[in-house]
Design a protein around this motif. Structure first.
Motif, short mmCIF file in Angstrom:
data_model
loop_
_atom_site.label_atom_id
_atom_site.label_comp_id
_atom_site.label_asym_id
_atom_site.label_seq_id
_atom_site.Cartn_x
_atom_site.Cartn_y
_atom_site.Cartn_z
N MET A 30 18.51 53.32 45.15
CA MET A 30 19.80 53.98 45.39
C MET A 30 20.61 53.93 44.11
N LYS A 31 21.02 55.09 43.73
CA LYS A 31 21.76 55.21 42.49
C LYS A 31 23.24 55.16 42.77
N ILE A 32 23.93 54.20 42.04
CA ILE A 32 25.38 54.03 42.22
C ILE A 32 26.08 54.94 41.24
N SER A 33 27.01 55.63 41.75
CA SER A 33 27.72 56.58 40.91
C SER A 33 28.68 55.87 39.98
N LYS A 34 29.09 56.55 38.96
CA LYS A 34 30.03 55.99 37.99
C LYS A 34 31.38 55.70 38.62
N GLU A 35 31.79 56.49 39.61
CA GLU A 35 33.09 56.27 40.24
C GLU A 35 33.11 54.93 40.98
N VAL A 36 32.00 54.60 41.64
CA VAL A 36 31.93 53.33 42.37
C VAL A 36 31.97 52.16 41.41
N LYS A 37 31.17 52.28 40.32
CA LYS A 37 31.17 51.22 39.31
C LYS A 37 32.56 51.03 38.71
N THR A 38 33.21 52.13 38.45
CA THR A 38 34.55 52.04 37.86
C THR A 38 35.51 51.38 38.84
N SER A 39 35.39 51.74 40.13
CA SER A 39 36.27 51.14 41.14
C SER A 39 36.04 49.65 41.25
N VAL A 40 34.74 49.27 41.22
CA VAL A 40 34.44 47.83 41.31
C VAL A 40 34.99 47.08 40.12
N LEU A 41 34.84 47.62 38.95
CA LEU A 41 35.37 46.97 37.75
C LEU A 41 36.88 46.85 37.79
N VAL A 42 37.52 47.92 38.27
CA VAL A 42 39.00 47.88 38.34
C VAL A 42 39.45 46.82 39.34
N ILE A 43 38.79 46.78 40.51
CA ILE A 43 39.17 45.77 41.52
C ILE A 43 38.91 44.36 41.00
N ALA A 44 37.77 44.17 40.34
CA ALA A 44 37.44 42.84 39.79
C ALA A 44 38.45 42.45 38.71
N GLY A 45 38.85 43.42 37.90
CA GLY A 45 39.84 43.13 36.87
C GLY A 45 41.19 42.74 37.47
N ILE A 46 41.54 43.48 38.55
CA ILE A 46 42.82 43.14 39.20
C ILE A 46 42.77 41.73 39.79
N VAL A 47 41.63 41.42 40.43
CA VAL A 47 41.49 40.09 41.04
C VAL A 47 41.52 39.01 39.97
N LEU A 48 40.82 39.22 38.86
CA LEU A 48 40.82 38.24 37.77
C LEU A 48 42.20 38.11 37.16
N PHE A 49 42.90 39.21 37.06
CA PHE A 49 44.25 39.17 36.49
C PHE A 49 45.19 38.35 37.40
N ILE A 50 45.08 38.63 38.70
CA ILE A 50 45.94 37.89 39.64
C ILE A 50 45.59 36.40 39.62
N PHE A 51 44.28 36.10 39.61
CA PHE A 51 43.86 34.70 39.60
C PHE A 51 44.29 33.99 38.32
N GLY A 52 44.06 34.68 37.18
CA GLY A 52 44.45 34.08 35.90
C GLY A 52 45.96 33.89 35.78
N PHE A 53 46.69 34.91 36.28
CA PHE A 53 48.15 34.81 36.20
C PHE A 53 48.67 33.63 37.04
N ASN A 54 48.13 33.51 38.23
CA ASN A 54 48.54 32.39 39.08
C ASN A 54 48.07 31.04 38.52
N TYR A 55 46.90 31.06 37.89
CA TYR A 55 46.41 29.82 37.30
C TYR A 55 47.30 29.36 36.17
N LEU A 56 47.74 30.35 35.36
CA LEU A 56 48.65 30.01 34.27
C LEU A 56 49.99 29.51 34.82
#
Length: 321
Positions: free
Chosen positions: A1-27
């Motif tokens: 099953m081939k994952i489209s670029k839009e899905v990959k981009t969405s996953v990266l954006v969500i992961a970035g948001i989660v990491l940003f929130i986690f890092g911000f709260n950690y700081l």
């Protein structure tokens, strides 16, 4: 099953948001993966307290400060948010005590747990904030009264000197200088006298030593005399004297009671009356002998019989006459 670029981009954006929130709260001191409890407390002044400052219970670090800000009710009080990572439970009546961490500054918060049977402090509760006096505050508490006393003493001394300057005019000051000069002369004279006394004692040192030796010899003799008196049989002599006094008291008591010849002589009134009567009769006899000697003395060359008289002085005539 081939994952489209839009899905990959969405996953990266969500992961970035989660990491940003986690890092911000950690700081900020918040760990989103940790089930810590959050508490609040209020202070008037938190100078030296910063975010991520440790939270301790009995000296053990159990959390840290999350944020510090104004309470927002217009009172200028500061609201401190902190977390406790430990499972240690304490009452809602526990206190959050602000204290100094060292001499060079810096503050921390210590939770003073209370075990009074009240409900436990749940996450989100507000603990009563207290401030533990630091070293600087204790020094200020001790030095402030001392400073006030020193200022009062300084003021009193200044006033005393001012009054002293007002009292002592030039004439009084001159007299004081003269008195000090006289005192200096007295001290010089005293020093001379002391030197002369030392010289005199130095010359008479041998005589003084002899006198002291004589005194020591005299004290030794007195000690021997006292020992001799102590060894003498004074107790027996005192006992004999006491016995004699007791016998004398007994004899005097017997005389007073009329016992014995001396007692009867001293206490029997009849002897005195007899002696008084005899003395009176003797006086009458002598008086009659003086007035009528012929009654008692008769002298006759030719052997004429002497006349006889009765008790009343009347001549007793013989029946032949």
């Amino acid at each position: 099953m081939k994952i489209s670029k839009e899905v990959k981009t969405s996953v990266l954006v969500i992961a970035g948001i989660v990491l940003f929130i986690f890092g911000f709260n950690y700081l900020k001191g918040k760990n989103l993966l940790n089930s810590s409890r959050t508490y609040y407390t209020v202070y008037d002044n938190v100078e030296g307290l910063e975010s991520s400052t440790p939270i301790t219970i009995n000296g053990l670090r159990v959390g840290k400060v999350i944020s510090i800000g104004f309470k927002g009710d217009g009172s200028a009080h500061l609201l401190v948010e902190f977390t406790v990572d430990s499972d240690f439970e304490f009452s809602k009546n526990s206190k959050a005590e602000l204290y100094e961490t060292g001499l060079i500054g810096g503050k921390a918060i210590a939770v003073v747990p209370a075990f009074d049977g009240a409900p436990k402090a749940e996450s989100g509760a507000t603990l009563e904030g207290t401030i533990k006096p630091g070293l600087s505050e204790l020094v200020n508490q001790r030095l402030t009264p001392l400073q006030e006393k020193v200022e009062k003493v300084t003021t009193s001394v200044n006033t005393a000197f001012t009054n002293l300057n007002d009292v002592f005019d030039e004439e009084a000051k001159a007299k004081m200088r003269k008195s000090i000069e006289d005192l200096d002369g007295v001290l010089i004279s005293f020093k001379r006298t002391s030197d002369n006394l030392n010289n005199m004692l130095g010359d008479k040192e041998s005589n003084l030593n002899k006198s002291l030796a004589n005194v020591e010899h005299l004290s030794s003799n007195l000690s021997k005399v006292s020992d001799s008196l102590a060894q003498a049989n004074l107790k027996s002599t005192i006992n004999d004297l006491q016995s004699t006094l007791n016998n004398l008291n007994t004899m005097i008591a017997g005389i007073n009671e009329g016992n014995g010849t001396m007692g009867k002589l001293m206490n029997d009134d009849s002897l005195y009356d007899n002696l008084e009567g005899a003395t009176r009769q003797l006086e009458e006899l002598l008086q009659d002998l003086k007035l009528n000697p012929k009654r008692y003395v008769h002298f006759s060359v030719f052997g004429k019989k002497a006349k006889q008289y009765d008790a009343e002085g009347n001549e007793i005539k013989d029946k032949q006459d």
